[in-house]
Design an enzyme around this catalytic site. Structure first.
Site, mmCIF file in Angstrom:
data_model
loop_
_atom_site.group_PDB
_atom_site.id
_atom_site.type_symbol
_atom_site.label_atom_id
_atom_site.label_comp_id
_atom_site.label_asym_id
_atom_site.label_seq_id
_atom_site.Cartn_x
_atom_site.Cartn_y
_atom_site.Cartn_z
ATOM 1 N N ASP A 133 0.817 -1.227 0.000
ATOM 2 C CA ASP A 133 0.000 0.000 0.000
ATOM 3 C C ASP A 133 0.846 1.271 0.000
ATOM 4 O O ASP A 133 0.327 2.376 0.103
ATOM 5 C CB ASP A 133 -0.948 0.004 1.208
ATOM 6 C CG ASP A 133 -0.205 -0.018 2.531
ATOM 7 O OD1 ASP A 133 1.059 0.018 2.517
ATOM 8 O OD2 ASP A 133 -0.858 -0.054 3.594
ATOM 9 N N GLU A 145 3.157 2.145 2.253
ATOM 10 C CA GLU A 145 3.756 2.500 3.546
ATOM 11 C C GLU A 145 5.139 1.872 3.663
ATOM 12 O O GLU A 145 5.454 0.900 2.978
ATOM 13 C CB GLU A 145 2.859 2.004 4.690
ATOM 14 C CG GLU A 145 1.537 2.754 4.773
ATOM 15 C CD GLU A 145 0.682 2.305 5.955
ATOM 16 O OE1 GLU A 145 1.101 1.408 6.716
ATOM 17 O OE2 GLU A 145 -0.436 2.847 6.093
ATOM 18 N N GLN A 154 12.083 26.886 -2.148
ATOM 19 C CA GLN A 154 10.788 27.524 -1.811
ATOM 20 C C GLN A 154 10.955 28.163 -0.429
ATOM 21 O O GLN A 154 10.501 27.639 0.588
ATOM 22 C CB GLN A 154 9.668 26.475 -1.830
ATOM 23 C CG GLN A 154 8.282 27.010 -1.499
ATOM 24 C CD GLN A 154 7.605 27.755 -2.645
ATOM 25 O OE1 GLN A 154 8.041 27.673 -3.781
ATOM 26 N NE2 GLN A 154 6.559 28.502 -2.336
ATOM 27 N N ASP A 174 23.174 32.415 -13.474
ATOM 28 C CA ASP A 174 22.213 33.401 -12.934
ATOM 29 C C ASP A 174 22.801 34.036 -11.672
ATOM 30 O O ASP A 174 23.835 33.595 -11.158
ATOM 31 C CB ASP A 174 20.863 32.730 -12.619
ATOM 32 C CG ASP A 174 21.001 31.525 -11.696
ATOM 33 O OD1 ASP A 174 21.982 31.466 -10.930
ATOM 34 O OD2 ASP A 174 20.126 30.639 -11.740
ATOM 35 N N LYS A 186 18.810 35.264 -15.164
ATOM 36 C CA LYS A 186 17.819 34.250 -15.572
ATOM 37 C C LYS A 186 16.422 34.694 -15.179
ATOM 38 O O LYS A 186 16.206 35.208 -14.089
ATOM 39 C CB LYS A 186 18.158 32.924 -14.878
ATOM 40 C CG LYS A 186 17.179 31.809 -15.167
ATOM 41 C CD LYS A 186 17.699 30.463 -14.672
ATOM 42 C CE LYS A 186 17.527 30.294 -13.182
ATOM 43 N NZ LYS A 186 18.019 29.014 -12.681
ATOM 44 N N ARG A 221 12.750 32.817 -14.876
ATOM 45 C CA ARG A 221 12.117 31.495 -14.959
ATOM 46 C C ARG A 221 10.620 31.677 -15.208
ATOM 47 O O ARG A 221 9.935 32.351 -14.449
ATOM 48 C CB ARG A 221 12.352 30.724 -13.660
ATOM 49 C CG ARG A 221 11.896 29.289 -13.729
ATOM 50 C CD ARG A 221 12.220 28.551 -12.449
ATOM 51 N NE ARG A 221 13.596 28.068 -12.371
ATOM 52 C CZ ARG A 221 14.064 27.004 -13.022
ATOM 53 N NH1 ARG A 221 13.275 26.318 -13.822
ATOM 54 N NH2 ARG A 221 15.320 26.624 -12.869
HETATM 55 C C1 R5P Z 1 18.365 28.067 -9.012
HETATM 56 O O1 R5P Z 1 18.488 29.240 -8.888
HETATM 57 C C2 R5P Z 1 19.513 27.122 -8.942
HETATM 58 O O2 R5P Z 1 20.700 27.750 -8.630
HETATM 59 C C3 R5P Z 1 19.690 26.360 -10.244
HETATM 60 O O3 R5P Z 1 20.130 27.232 -11.267
HETATM 61 C C4 R5P Z 1 18.413 25.727 -10.704
HETATM 62 O O4 R5P Z 1 17.720 25.171 -9.639
HETATM 63 C C5 R5P Z 1 18.679 24.687 -11.763
HETATM 64 O O5 R5P Z 1 17.460 24.147 -12.149
HETATM 65 P P1 R5P Z 1 17.276 23.453 -13.533
HETATM 66 O O6 R5P Z 1 18.407 22.490 -13.705
HETATM 67 O O7 R5P Z 1 15.929 22.796 -13.409
HETATM 68 O O8 R5P Z 1 17.273 24.524 -14.577
#
Ligand code: R5P
Length: 305
Positions: free
Chosen positions: A42, A44, A99, A175, A198, A200
Site C-alpha cells: 500500500d 507504507e 521555496q 544566474d 535568468k 524562470r
Molecule cells: C536556481 O536558482 C539554482 O541555482 C539552479 O540554477 C536551478 O535550480 C537549476 O534548475 P534546472 O536544472 O531545473 O534549470
C-alpha cells in the site's frame, strides 16, 4: 552471559548511498550499519535499525525527498527507542530549500516547514551548499538543532586545479544566485568569471542572458551552479556561450540530481563533460565530500552535550 557493548558513535545509512555513508564512517573511524526499509504494497514503509550507539550519525541525501523524509522520521524514532542519545543528520543535499517564501498567495513556505520537521527529529543537521538565497543563515531555519552548512566550492576548485585546465578558461554562473559558487570556485585559481541573468517562466522554461558574453569567444567555458535539476538552466547557458564562440562547454555542480534524461539533454546542448560532488550518487561524481563531512561531524559533536 555478557551484554555486547555498543559503540559510542556509529553511522547508519540507507540503501541508495551505502558507499558514501561507508566512506563517512571510515573517515570518522566509526562502524557503519544499514537502515532497512521494507515497502508494503500500500506504499507504507517499515523501517528497521540494528541497535543504536549513544551517538548516531544518520546519512541521507534528500533528493526525491517525500518518501525519504517519512523514512527518516521513522528511523530517528527507532534509533531513539533503541537508546541513541544524540542524533546527527548528515544530508549532503537538503531538499525544499528553493521555496523559501510564498511566491504566490496561498503557497506553503516549504523551506521553513521541512527544516522545522528535521529540527524536531535531530540534534544537529549538517548539509552542503543548501540553496540559501533570501535566508542568509541555515541556523535561522533550524530553531533548536545545531545546523552546519558546508561549502563544496573549495573541493570543486581543487578538482579543477588537479585537472590542470587552461589558464584562460572562463567560469560562468548562469544566474545571479550562482554568483557565490562561481566566484568561490574561480578565486583560488584566479580564473575569469561571467555571471548571467535568468528569468524562470516555468519548471522547464528559463530565459538566460549573459552580459559580457563576447569575452567567451575563443575560450573554453565551465558552467558552475549549485544544483542541476531539469538541466534547462545550464543547457540554455551553454547554447548561448557556444553560439558566442566559446571553444567548448563543461559543467561543474555541487548537486547533480539523478534524472536520466538530463545528461543526454546537456550533451545535445554541447556540454562535453559534467562533474559533480557525490552529494547525490551519480555517474558524474568526481569530488568526494566524506572527509569534509567527517570534520564537520567532529566539530558538531564537540558542541553537543
Ligand atoms: C536556481 O536558482 C539554482 O541555482 C539552479 O540554477 C536551478 O535550480 C537549476 O534548475 P534546472 O536544472 O531545473 O534549470
Amino acid at each position: 552471559m555478557t551484554t555486547p557493548t555498543l559503540p559510542s558513535l556509529a553511522v547508519h545509512g540507507f540503501s541508495e548511498s551505502v558507499p558514501q555513508a561507508h566512506l563517512l564512517a571510515e573517515n570518522l573511524g566509526a562502524p557503519y550499519a544499514d537502515i532497512e526499509v521494507h515497502r508494503f504494497p500500500d506504499g507504507e514503509s517499515l523501517v528497521r535499525v540494528d541497535g543504536a550507539a549513544e551517538t548516531v550519525v544518520v546519512y541521507r541525501s534528500l533528493d526525491v525527498p517525500n518518501d525519504k523524509l517519512i523514512e527518516l522520521m521513522l528511523a530517528a524514532s527507532a534509533l531513539r527507542d533503541g537508546g541513541a542519545k544524540r542524533l546527527v543528520l548528515v544530508t549532503p543535499y537538503l531538499c525544499y530549500m528553493r521555496q523559501d517564501m510564498a511566491f504566490h498567495p496561498g503557497e506553503a513556505v516549504s523551506q521553513k516547514v521541512v527544516c522545522g520537521f528535521l529540527d524536531n527529529l535531530f540534534d544537529a543537521v549538517i548539509t552542503v551548499d543548501p540553496h540559501l538565497h533570501r535566508t542568509s543563515d541555515l541556523s535561522s531555519v533550524f530553531p533548536t538543532a545545531r545546523a552546519e552548512a558546508l561549502s563544496a566550492a573549495p573541493l570543486l576548485a581543487a578538482r579543477l586545479q588537479e585537472r590542470d585546465i587552461a589558464r584562460d578558461t572562463i567560469l560562468v554562473g548562469p544566474d545571479g544566485e550562482s554568483r557565490q559558487w562561481v566566484e568561490a570556485v574561480a578565486a583560488p585559481l584566479s580564473l575569469d568569471v561571467l555571471v548571467g541573468q535568468k528569468e524562470r517562466a516555468g519548471d522547464r522554461k528559463v530565459a538566460i542572458e549573459i552580459p559580457g558574453i563576447e569575452r567567451a569567444a575563443g575560450r573554453a567555458v565551465i558552467l558552475v551552479d549549485d544544483v542541476i535539476s531539469t538541466g534547462m538552466t545550464l543547457a540554455g547557458a551553454a547554447r548561448l556561450l557556444l553560439e558566442a564562440g566559446a571553444t567548448g562547454a563543461e559543467v561543474m555542480t555541487v548537486h547533480m540530481l539523478d534524472d536520466p534524461t538530463v545528461p543526454p539533454m546537456l550533451r545535445d546542448a554541447g556540454i562535453a563533460r559534467i562533474e559533480s560532488s557525490d552529494s547525490v550518487p551519480h555517474d558524474s561524481n568526481a569530488v568526494r565530500l566524506a572527509p569534509m563531512l567527517a570534520d564537520s561531524v567532529r566539530r558538531v559533536l564537540g558542541q553537543l552535550r
